[in-house]
Design a protein around this motif. Structure first.
Motif, mmCIF file in Angstrom:
data_model
loop_
_atom_site.group_PDB
_atom_site.id
_atom_site.type_symbol
_atom_site.label_atom_id
_atom_site.label_comp_id
_atom_site.label_asym_id
_atom_site.label_seq_id
_atom_site.Cartn_x
_atom_site.Cartn_y
_atom_site.Cartn_z
ATOM 1 N N GLU A 146 -19.849 -1.408 3.060
ATOM 2 C CA GLU A 146 -20.584 -1.614 4.305
ATOM 3 C C GLU A 146 -21.349 -0.363 4.732
ATOM 4 O O GLU A 146 -22.352 -0.462 5.444
ATOM 5 C CB GLU A 146 -19.604 -2.030 5.406
ATOM 6 C CG GLU A 146 -18.940 -3.376 5.137
ATOM 7 C CD GLU A 146 -17.736 -3.636 6.021
ATOM 8 O OE1 GLU A 146 -17.306 -4.804 6.085
ATOM 9 O OE2 GLU A 146 -17.204 -2.684 6.636
ATOM 10 N N ILE A 147 -20.868 0.791 4.310
ATOM 11 C CA ILE A 147 -21.507 2.075 4.629
ATOM 12 C C ILE A 147 -21.384 2.982 3.407
ATOM 13 O O ILE A 147 -20.472 2.823 2.595
ATOM 14 C CB ILE A 147 -20.848 2.756 5.850
ATOM 15 C CG1 ILE A 147 -19.330 2.888 5.641
ATOM 16 C CG2 ILE A 147 -21.161 2.014 7.139
ATOM 17 C CD1 ILE A 147 -18.621 3.675 6.723
ATOM 18 N N PRO A 148 -22.300 3.955 3.256
ATOM 19 C CA PRO A 148 -22.193 4.881 2.133
ATOM 20 C C PRO A 148 -21.254 6.043 2.445
ATOM 21 O O PRO A 148 -21.164 6.493 3.590
ATOM 22 C CB PRO A 148 -23.630 5.385 1.964
ATOM 23 C CG PRO A 148 -24.202 5.317 3.348
ATOM 24 C CD PRO A 148 -23.558 4.129 4.013
ATOM 25 N N GLY A 149 -20.558 6.519 1.438
ATOM 26 C CA GLY A 149 -19.680 7.661 1.631
ATOM 27 C C GLY A 149 -18.864 7.929 0.398
ATOM 28 O O GLY A 149 -18.867 7.152 -0.566
ATOM 29 N N PRO A 150 -18.136 9.037 0.380
ATOM 30 C CA PRO A 150 -17.315 9.389 -0.778
ATOM 31 C C PRO A 150 -16.030 8.573 -0.826
ATOM 32 O O PRO A 150 -15.689 7.853 0.122
ATOM 33 C CB PRO A 150 -17.005 10.870 -0.536
ATOM 34 C CG PRO A 150 -17.016 11.000 0.955
ATOM 35 C CD PRO A 150 -18.059 10.033 1.458
ATOM 36 N N ARG A 151 -15.333 8.681 -1.906
ATOM 37 C CA ARG A 151 -13.971 8.154 -2.005
ATOM 38 C C ARG A 151 -13.106 9.017 -1.083
ATOM 39 O O ARG A 151 -13.110 10.232 -1.174
ATOM 40 C CB ARG A 151 -13.510 8.265 -3.458
ATOM 41 C CG ARG A 151 -12.144 7.703 -3.775
ATOM 42 C CD ARG A 151 -11.825 7.892 -5.259
ATOM 43 N NE ARG A 151 -12.783 7.182 -6.120
ATOM 44 C CZ ARG A 151 -13.742 7.780 -6.826
ATOM 45 N NH1 ARG A 151 -13.887 9.101 -6.770
ATOM 46 N NH2 ARG A 151 -14.569 7.088 -7.578
ATOM 47 N N ILE A 152 -12.362 8.381 -0.188
ATOM 48 C CA ILE A 152 -11.638 9.143 0.835
ATOM 49 C C ILE A 152 -10.129 8.937 0.710
ATOM 50 O O ILE A 152 -9.650 7.806 0.641
ATOM 51 C CB ILE A 152 -12.081 8.751 2.254
ATOM 52 C CG1 ILE A 152 -13.550 9.126 2.489
ATOM 53 C CG2 ILE A 152 -11.208 9.428 3.302
ATOM 54 C CD1 ILE A 152 -14.081 8.713 3.851
ATOM 55 N N PHE A 153 -9.411 10.056 0.716
ATOM 56 C CA PHE A 153 -7.967 10.056 0.916
ATOM 57 C C PHE A 153 -7.753 10.582 2.338
ATOM 58 O O PHE A 153 -8.095 11.728 2.639
ATOM 59 C CB PHE A 153 -7.270 10.935 -0.118
ATOM 60 C CG PHE A 153 -7.252 10.330 -1.488
ATOM 61 C CD1 PHE A 153 -6.132 9.678 -1.963
ATOM 62 C CD2 PHE A 153 -8.378 10.393 -2.296
ATOM 63 C CE1 PHE A 153 -6.127 9.100 -3.217
ATOM 64 C CE2 PHE A 153 -8.391 9.812 -3.552
ATOM 65 C CZ PHE A 153 -7.258 9.168 -4.018
ATOM 66 N N SER A 154 -7.217 9.726 3.205
ATOM 67 C CA SER A 154 -7.123 10.062 4.623
ATOM 68 C C SER A 154 -5.672 10.149 5.075
ATOM 69 O O SER A 154 -4.862 9.260 4.795
ATOM 70 C CB SER A 154 -7.851 9.011 5.468
ATOM 71 O OG SER A 154 -7.753 9.333 6.833
ATOM 72 N N ALA A 155 -5.368 11.213 5.820
ATOM 73 C CA ALA A 155 -3.989 11.473 6.239
ATOM 74 C C ALA A 155 -3.590 10.771 7.519
ATOM 75 O O ALA A 155 -2.419 10.806 7.894
ATOM 76 C CB ALA A 155 -3.783 12.984 6.408
ATOM 77 N N GLY A 156 -4.543 10.166 8.224
ATOM 78 C CA GLY A 156 -4.184 9.660 9.549
ATOM 79 C C GLY A 156 -3.970 10.844 10.479
ATOM 80 O O GLY A 156 -4.716 11.823 10.452
ATOM 81 N N HIS A 157 -2.925 10.780 11.306
ATOM 82 C CA HIS A 157 -2.639 11.867 12.245
ATOM 83 C C HIS A 157 -1.922 13.014 11.536
ATOM 84 O O HIS A 157 -0.981 12.801 10.771
ATOM 85 C CB HIS A 157 -1.762 11.366 13.397
ATOM 86 C CG HIS A 157 -2.424 10.342 14.258
ATOM 87 N ND1 HIS A 157 -3.406 10.647 15.164
ATOM 88 C CD2 HIS A 157 -2.256 8.990 14.332
ATOM 89 C CE1 HIS A 157 -3.816 9.550 15.770
ATOM 90 N NE2 HIS A 157 -3.137 8.530 15.289
ATOM 91 N N SER A 158 -2.353 14.256 11.808
ATOM 92 C CA SER A 158 -1.620 15.423 11.323
ATOM 93 C C SER A 158 -0.279 15.504 12.043
ATOM 94 O O SER A 158 -0.207 15.307 13.264
ATOM 95 C CB SER A 158 -2.414 16.702 11.581
ATOM 96 O OG SER A 158 -3.648 16.673 10.895
ATOM 97 N N ILE A 159 0.770 15.816 11.294
ATOM 98 C CA ILE A 159 2.116 15.872 11.870
ATOM 99 C C ILE A 159 2.376 17.281 12.394
ATOM 100 O O ILE A 159 2.131 18.267 11.695
ATOM 101 C CB ILE A 159 3.161 15.447 10.825
ATOM 102 C CG1 ILE A 159 2.853 14.021 10.353
ATOM 103 C CG2 ILE A 159 4.563 15.523 11.407
ATOM 104 C CD1 ILE A 159 3.679 13.568 9.179
ATOM 105 N N SER A 160 2.888 17.380 13.627
ATOM 106 C CA SER A 160 3.012 18.667 14.314
ATOM 107 C C SER A 160 4.291 18.707 15.136
ATOM 108 O O SER A 160 4.768 17.675 15.612
ATOM 109 C CB SER A 160 1.812 18.873 15.243
ATOM 110 O OG SER A 160 1.963 20.013 16.070
ATOM 111 N N ILE A 161 4.824 19.911 15.333
ATOM 112 C CA ILE A 161 5.869 20.078 16.336
ATOM 113 C C ILE A 161 5.246 19.963 17.723
ATOM 114 O O ILE A 161 4.030 20.074 17.890
ATOM 115 C CB ILE A 161 6.600 21.435 16.209
ATOM 116 C CG1 ILE A 161 5.635 22.596 16.531
ATOM 117 C CG2 ILE A 161 7.231 21.603 14.850
ATOM 118 C CD1 ILE A 161 6.330 23.928 16.764
ATOM 119 N N THR A 162 6.067 19.742 18.731
ATOM 120 C CA THR A 162 5.597 19.787 20.112
ATOM 121 C C THR A 162 5.024 21.169 20.396
ATOM 122 O O THR A 162 5.684 22.187 20.184
ATOM 123 C CB THR A 162 6.746 19.498 21.081
ATOM 124 O OG1 THR A 162 7.232 18.173 20.850
ATOM 125 C CG2 THR A 162 6.292 19.634 22.527
#
Length: 421
Positions: A146-162
């Protein structure tokens, strides 16, 4: 029969006609990134997204109906790979104002920057952290053509301490703002990995130390405990995913390596023991050694607070020294630019810095091709070779002699489809 080749439009109305073509591609030469040899006068037969045969010009007849592309003055290189980008952000936006962008606004940014990145020659990227699963949606749109772009590996939300590097520390306390990736304790960390995967993450990121562009964190100080880091690594690996750790500080780098994290991002303060641990565990290092110049030159004008500029000054030389030591020791390295800290599309400017600070041109290119493919456990990208995905770019010169030619990509093919010529 030969068909006259014309550049197809990236407009959505014409994209569907450009896919699944048989193509015969010829050029002046191509770079074998494994051997470091330049192979003259190649012809590639491309079908069903893949390179099915690599031959010499004149040895292959174009199949009936094939698109014939001849690039007589260009050198072919495998599509480049960047293992650390943030597609939802732009370096030129006001630093603090952009933190209030809605998820739809960030998604629009990601769509725009995905196209820019692809046209710059990067056919695979790893997006290490974005709010609201915005880049996962962008990835899915790319996969659906539907749109042009690279092959993406996506992490979603970065995991962090409070209160950690990947939490929201810029908002006032009474707003009780908390990043969606915050987790404290091993089981909470495991749950957050599971949540990211539930909503489509195909890689994971955890923030092991403080960072440059966060508020109130000391850049070299460890945040997650080793037990928490191991919980994240174990959960990611249980689900078959590769995990990255943001880590500037020495103790956090070592803890992440011992915990089984696959790649360490930034790696600013590396001592001899940390380098030896990376060698022992086969850990990949990803060092974004270009963006210092951009931050120090333009950060203040773009609203980056003085606290963050001061932290950039603190890590810049140390990070490059660590990069040189790791290269000399033979640690496995991948290309990671942290694009968004500087403008998307300028990713390849890092190659010349990698060469300046210790890599050969071939090592720099391998970091962005076969090494990145190895990190992501992909056995069919990163080379111009029969059986591999037809991810191919073309440049004006031999990049082994002039690495900066990769900054001016003239032709981009991803999975057999031409996006730039």
């Amino acid at each position: 029969m030969k068909l006259k080749y014309t550049l197809f439009s990236l407009a959505l109305a014409s994209m569907s006609t450009a896919y699944a073509q048989t193509t015969l591609l010829s050029a002046k030469a191509y770079l074998d990134v494994k051997s470091g040899k330049l192979v003259d006068n190649p012809t590639l037969l491309i079908e069903n997204k893949k390179i099915v045969r690599v031959s010499t010009q004149g040895q292959l007849r174009p199949p009936k109906g094939a698109i014939v592309i001849n690039l007589p003055n260009k050198v072919l290189v495998p599509g480049l790979m960047d293992m650390h980008v943030h597609l939802t952000s732009d370096a030129t936006d006001n630093f603090l104002a952009s933190r209030n962008y809605s998820i739809p606004r960030q998604t629009v940014k990601a769509v725009k920057n995905a196209k820019i990145t692809l046209l710059a020659g990067f056919t695979t990227v790893r997006n290490l952290g974005a709010a609201g699963y915005s880049v996962i949606a962008t990835r899915d749109g790319i996969n659906a053509k539907e749109i042009p772009g690279p092959r993406i590996f996506s992490a979603g939300h970065s995991i962090s301490i409070t209160g950690g590097h990947c939490d929201d520390n810029f908002s006032a306390p009474e707003k009780k703002s908390r990043s969606a990736g915050v987790a404290d304790g091993p089981w909470a960390v495991r749950a957050k990995v599971r949540e990211n995967i539930k909503y489509g993450a195909n890689t994971i990121k955890i923030c092991a130390t403080g960072g440059v562009f966060s508020k109130g964190t000391k850049v070299g100080v460890q945040q997650f405990s080793e037990q928490e880091l191991k919980a994240a690594a174990d959960e990611a690996h249980l689900r078959g995913l590769v995990i990255a750790a943001h880590a500037h500080g020495t103790s956090g780098i070592k803890a992440a390596i011992r915990a089984g994290i696959d790649s360490i991002e930034h790696c600013s303060f590396m001592d001899k023991e940390a380098i030896q641990l990376a060698l022992k565990h086969g850990t990949f290092l990803s060092c974004d050694i270009y963006n210092t110049e951009y931050t120090l030159a333009f950060g203040e004008a773009n609203g980056v607070p003085q606290e963050n500029i001061n932290k950039e000054k603190l890590v810049s030389k140390a990070q490059r020294d660590s990069f040189t030591k790791a290269v000399n020791a033979g640690v496995k390295m991948v290309f990671g630019s942290d694009a968004a800290i500087y403008p998307h599309g300028d990713n390849a400017k890092q190659f010349s810095r990698m060469v300046k600070f210790g890599m050969t041109p071939l090592q720099a290119i391998q970091s962005s091709t076969i090494n990145s493919a190895d990190l992501l456990k992909l056995d069919n990208v990163g080379q111009i070779k029969a059986g591999f995905m037809a991810d191919i770019i073309a440049v004006d010169e031999n990049p082994l002699k002039n690495i900066s030619t990769l900054e001016q990509v003239r032709f981009v093919m991803k999975e057999g489809t031409v996006f730039k010529k």
